[in-house]
Motif scaffolding. Structure first.
Motif, PDB file in Angstrom:
ATOM      1  N   UNK A 187     -32.950   1.191 120.084  1.00 23.77           N
ATOM      2  CA  UNK A 187     -34.273   1.755 120.345  1.00 23.77           C
ATOM      3  C   UNK A 187     -34.155   3.262 120.516  1.00 23.77           C
ATOM      4  N   UNK A 188     -33.100   3.702 121.164  1.00 23.58           N
ATOM      5  CA  UNK A 188     -32.821   5.115 121.375  1.00 23.58           C
ATOM      6  C   UNK A 188     -31.342   5.332 121.087  1.00 23.58           C
ATOM      7  N   UNK A 189     -31.012   6.510 120.660  1.00 23.99           N
ATOM      8  CA  UNK A 189     -29.588   6.800 120.545  1.00 23.99           C
ATOM      9  C   UNK A 189     -29.035   6.939 121.956  1.00 23.99           C
ATOM     10  N   UNK A 190     -27.748   6.745 122.101  1.00 24.42           N
ATOM     11  CA  UNK A 190     -27.139   6.907 123.420  1.00 24.42           C
ATOM     12  C   UNK A 190     -27.405   8.303 123.955  1.00 24.42           C
ATOM     13  N   UNK A 191     -27.302   9.319 123.098  1.00 23.89           N
ATOM     14  CA  UNK A 191     -27.486  10.700 123.544  1.00 23.89           C
ATOM     15  C   UNK A 191     -28.920  10.949 124.004  1.00 23.89           C
ATOM     16  N   UNK A 192     -29.913  10.459 123.280  1.00 23.65           N
ATOM     17  CA  UNK A 192     -31.293  10.688 123.696  1.00 23.65           C
ATOM     18  C   UNK A 192     -31.599   9.943 124.994  1.00 23.65           C
ATOM     19  N   UNK A 193     -31.021   8.764 125.168  1.00 22.63           N
ATOM     20  CA  UNK A 193     -31.214   8.038 126.415  1.00 22.63           C
ATOM     21  C   UNK A 193     -30.564   8.786 127.576  1.00 22.63           C
ATOM     22  N   UNK A 194     -29.338   9.293 127.369  1.00 17.31           N
ATOM     23  CA  UNK A 194     -28.665  10.065 128.415  1.00 17.31           C
ATOM     24  C   UNK A 194     -29.476  11.307 128.778  1.00 17.31           C
ATOM     25  N   UNK A 195     -30.041  11.964 127.762  1.00 17.24           N
ATOM     26  CA  UNK A 195     -30.843  13.161 128.020  1.00 17.24           C
ATOM     27  C   UNK A 195     -32.088  12.808 128.833  1.00 17.24           C
ATOM     28  N   UNK A 196     -32.751  11.725 128.480  1.00 13.13           N
ATOM     29  CA  UNK A 196     -33.936  11.294 129.229  1.00 13.13           C
ATOM     30  C   UNK A 196     -33.565  10.929 130.665  1.00 13.13           C
ATOM     31  N   UNK A 197     -32.451  10.248 130.841  1.00 13.92           N
ATOM     32  CA  UNK A 197     -32.000   9.885 132.181  1.00 13.92           C
ATOM     33  C   UNK A 197     -31.665  11.133 132.993  1.00 13.92           C
ATOM     34  N   UNK A 198     -31.006  12.103 132.375  1.00 19.67           N
ATOM     35  CA  UNK A 198     -30.659  13.344 133.068  1.00 19.67           C
ATOM     36  C   UNK A 198     -31.928  14.062 133.536  1.00 19.67           C
ATOM     37  N   UNK A 199     -32.928  14.143 132.673  1.00 18.56           N
ATOM     38  CA  UNK A 199     -34.188  14.788 133.051  1.00 18.56           C
ATOM     39  C   UNK A 199     -34.832  14.040 134.212  1.00 18.56           C
ATOM     40  N   UNK A 200     -34.848  12.729 134.147  1.00 24.81           N
ATOM     41  CA  UNK A 200     -35.441  11.936 135.230  1.00 24.81           C
ATOM     42  C   UNK A 200     -34.701  12.164 136.542  1.00 24.81           C
ATOM     43  N   UNK A 201     -33.383  12.200 136.497  1.00 18.78           N
ATOM     44  CA  UNK A 201     -32.603  12.410 137.718  1.00 18.78           C
ATOM     45  C   UNK A 201     -32.834  13.804 138.289  1.00 18.78           C
ATOM     46  N   UNK A 202     -32.924  14.795 137.434  1.00 23.81           N
ATOM     47  CA  UNK A 202     -33.197  16.153 137.895  1.00 23.81           C
ATOM     48  C   UNK A 202     -34.554  16.208 138.584  1.00 23.81           C
ATOM     49  N   UNK A 203     -35.521  15.500 138.036  1.00 26.11           N
ATOM     50  CA  UNK A 203     -36.891  15.573 138.553  1.00 26.11           C
ATOM     51  C   UNK A 203     -37.069  14.880 139.909  1.00 26.11           C
ATOM     52  N   UNK A 204     -36.210  13.936 140.251  1.00 27.14           N
ATOM     53  CA  UNK A 204     -36.443  13.180 141.485  1.00 27.14           C
ATOM     54  C   UNK A 204     -35.724  13.756 142.696  1.00 27.14           C
ATOM     55  N   UNK A 205     -34.885  14.765 142.519  1.00 22.23           N
ATOM     56  CA  UNK A 205     -34.133  15.305 143.647  1.00 22.23           C
ATOM     57  C   UNK A 205     -34.972  16.252 144.478  1.00 22.23           C
TER      58      UNK A 205
END
Length: 133
Positions: A107-125
């Motif tokens: 559904x997503x490449x591993x890299x695009x999923x990692x990038x989305x996860x990184x953005x989400x983690x940055x946003x919740x701190x």
């Protein structure tokens, strides 16, 4: 709700995580093009210099507040915590599948999923504010 200052830092963190990969991809494509603009490196350097000036302004203000007088544990920064989560994620791996036309595929490449996860983690701190301990 976070303060305007905290939201601004959050904006810049998210901006960095979302846009730098896009800029890198665009530059890679332009560098492979026979129509590479001669001024591209200069323009990118000018942009970087302006951001450095902004960072120097912030550091000067933090210094006036005495916020730079104590050492920050590098392992406790937001970036370090996000990197630690991302490293754990990379070890675990991902197996996201979508069903398209009866066939399973990524559904997503591993890299695009990692990038989305990184953005989400940055946003919740929560963000530390100068002068507060």
């Amino acid at each position: 709700m976070p303060s305007a200052a905290a939201r601004s830092v959050l904006f810049f963190r998210t901006y960095r995580e979302a846009t730098l990969p896009l800029y890198a991809a665009l530059v890679d494509e332009l560098c492979a093009s026979p129509h590479l603009p001669l001024q591209l490196a200069t323009v990118l350097e000018d942009i970087g210099q302006e951001f450095i000036k902004l960072a120097e302004t912030v550091n000067a203000a933090l210094n006036r507040l005495g916020a730079l007088d104590h050492e920050v544990d590098a392992d406790l920064t937001i970036e370090a915590r996000v990197d630690a989560v991302m490293a754990r994620f990379a070890r675990i791996g991902s197996s996201m599948l979508s069903i398209a036309d009866g066939q399973a595929g990524p559904a997503l490449t591993d890299e695009s999923f990692r990038q989305a996860l990184r953005i989400a983690l940055v946003m919740i701190h929560d963000l530390p504010i100068a002068g507060r301990r």
